[in-house]
Design a protein around this motif. Structure first.
Motif, mmCIF file in Angstrom:
data_model
loop_
_atom_site.group_PDB
_atom_site.id
_atom_site.type_symbol
_atom_site.label_atom_id
_atom_site.label_comp_id
_atom_site.label_asym_id
_atom_site.label_seq_id
_atom_site.Cartn_x
_atom_site.Cartn_y
_atom_site.Cartn_z
ATOM 1 N N TRP A 44 166.592 -11.420 52.995
ATOM 2 C CA TRP A 44 166.964 -10.746 51.755
ATOM 3 C C TRP A 44 165.801 -9.857 51.313
ATOM 4 C CZ3 TRP A 44 163.868 -12.535 47.674
ATOM 5 C CH2 TRP A 44 163.266 -13.783 47.866
ATOM 6 N N GLU A 45 166.135 -8.813 50.583
ATOM 7 C CA GLU A 45 165.115 -7.856 50.153
ATOM 8 C C GLU A 45 164.442 -8.293 48.867
ATOM 9 O OE1 GLU A 45 166.912 -3.694 51.922
ATOM 10 O OE2 GLU A 45 166.368 -3.805 49.818
ATOM 11 N N ARG A 46 163.168 -7.991 48.803
ATOM 12 C CA ARG A 46 162.393 -8.259 47.595
ATOM 13 C C ARG A 46 161.485 -7.066 47.332
ATOM 14 N NH1 ARG A 46 157.780 -12.890 46.581
ATOM 15 N NH2 ARG A 46 157.084 -12.028 44.602
ATOM 16 N N ALA A 47 161.545 -6.546 46.120
ATOM 17 C CA ALA A 47 160.640 -5.470 45.716
ATOM 18 C C ALA A 47 159.298 -6.081 45.320
ATOM 19 C CB ALA A 47 161.232 -4.694 44.544
ATOM 20 N N VAL A 48 158.216 -5.413 45.705
ATOM 21 C CA VAL A 48 156.867 -5.887 45.406
ATOM 22 C C VAL A 48 156.101 -4.739 44.763
ATOM 23 C CG1 VAL A 48 154.781 -6.939 46.366
ATOM 24 C CG2 VAL A 48 156.982 -7.344 47.481
ATOM 25 N N ALA A 49 155.571 -4.964 43.583
ATOM 26 C CA ALA A 49 154.815 -3.924 42.871
ATOM 27 C C ALA A 49 153.400 -3.809 43.434
ATOM 28 C CB ALA A 49 154.740 -4.265 41.381
ATOM 29 N N ALA A 50 152.865 -2.601 43.395
ATOM 30 C CA ALA A 50 151.477 -2.387 43.827
ATOM 31 C C ALA A 50 150.575 -3.347 43.058
ATOM 32 C CB ALA A 50 151.065 -0.945 43.564
ATOM 33 N N GLY A 51 149.667 -4.002 43.765
ATOM 34 C CA GLY A 51 148.744 -4.950 43.154
ATOM 35 C C GLY A 51 149.228 -6.387 43.150
ATOM 36 N N GLU A 52 150.517 -6.596 43.416
ATOM 37 C CA GLU A 52 151.062 -7.959 43.417
ATOM 38 C C GLU A 52 150.589 -8.723 44.649
ATOM 39 O OE1 GLU A 52 155.364 -10.291 43.593
ATOM 40 O OE2 GLU A 52 155.324 -8.200 42.937
ATOM 41 N N ILE A 53 150.209 -9.965 44.437
ATOM 42 C CA ILE A 53 149.807 -10.838 45.545
ATOM 43 C C ILE A 53 151.052 -11.587 46.009
ATOM 44 C CG2 ILE A 53 148.445 -12.850 46.204
ATOM 45 C CD1 ILE A 53 146.290 -11.851 44.241
ATOM 46 N N LEU A 54 151.434 -11.345 47.245
ATOM 47 C CA LEU A 54 152.630 -11.973 47.803
ATOM 48 C C LEU A 54 152.304 -13.335 48.414
ATOM 49 C CD1 LEU A 54 155.587 -11.215 48.020
ATOM 50 C CD2 LEU A 54 155.104 -10.165 50.218
#
Length: 158
Positions: A44-54
């Protein structure tokens, strides 16, 4: 019914790019095409914002139970060395990280943070284990093949 046993939700399309990226990993390359397609279908897709630690180095449990395929954007891989986070790798479109979590419940070996806005495909451990057979029949052979590859050190730890 086990969550991974359910068919993917309506509207989920095959993800050939996700499947292609996953096949570059030893643990997927040894599975037949049908099994690869079923596993990729459950991402499934997940959007990740710049700077976010995954992924955070040292995380365990649920926080360490997902694999990620980069659909778009960039990530940096950081390892803590002598108290300092050092960039040891960069992940971009088509790259995969977090694969050790599909096999083992062990702490994350690095921190992965988005350097741009990004989108990843997420594969959960339970889905992978169920779809590859979970030790039943064909799955046992797949697990043996994967373990042989791990023992040979032929994949990346993140």
């Amino acid at each position: 019914m086990h969550p991974a046993q359910r068919p993917p939700p309506p509207g989920r399309r095959p993800r050939p790019r996700a499947q292609s990226s996953l096949c570059n990993l030893l643990l997927f390359g040894r599975l037949d095409k049908a099994a690869q397609a079923k596993i990729a279908e459950h991402t499934w897709e997940r959007a990740v914002a710049a700077g976010e630690i995954l992924i955070q180095e040292g995380e365990v449990g649920l926080a360490a139970s997902e694999l990620y395929v980069v659909k778009s954007g960039k990530f940096e891989v950081l390892e803590r060395r002598k108290g300092v986070n050092m960039r040891v790798n960069v992940k971009e479109r088509g790259d995969v990280f977090g694969e050790v979590s599909l096999l083992y419940n062990c702490p994350r070996t690095a921190t992965v943070a988005a350097t741009t806005d990004a989108v990843v495909w997420v594969l959960e451990r339970d889905v992978f284990r169920w779809r590859r057979g979970g030790g039943r029949g064909k799955g046992a052979a797949a697990q043996a093949a994967v373990c042989q590859g791990v023992a040979g050190g032929m994949w990346l730890l993140t």
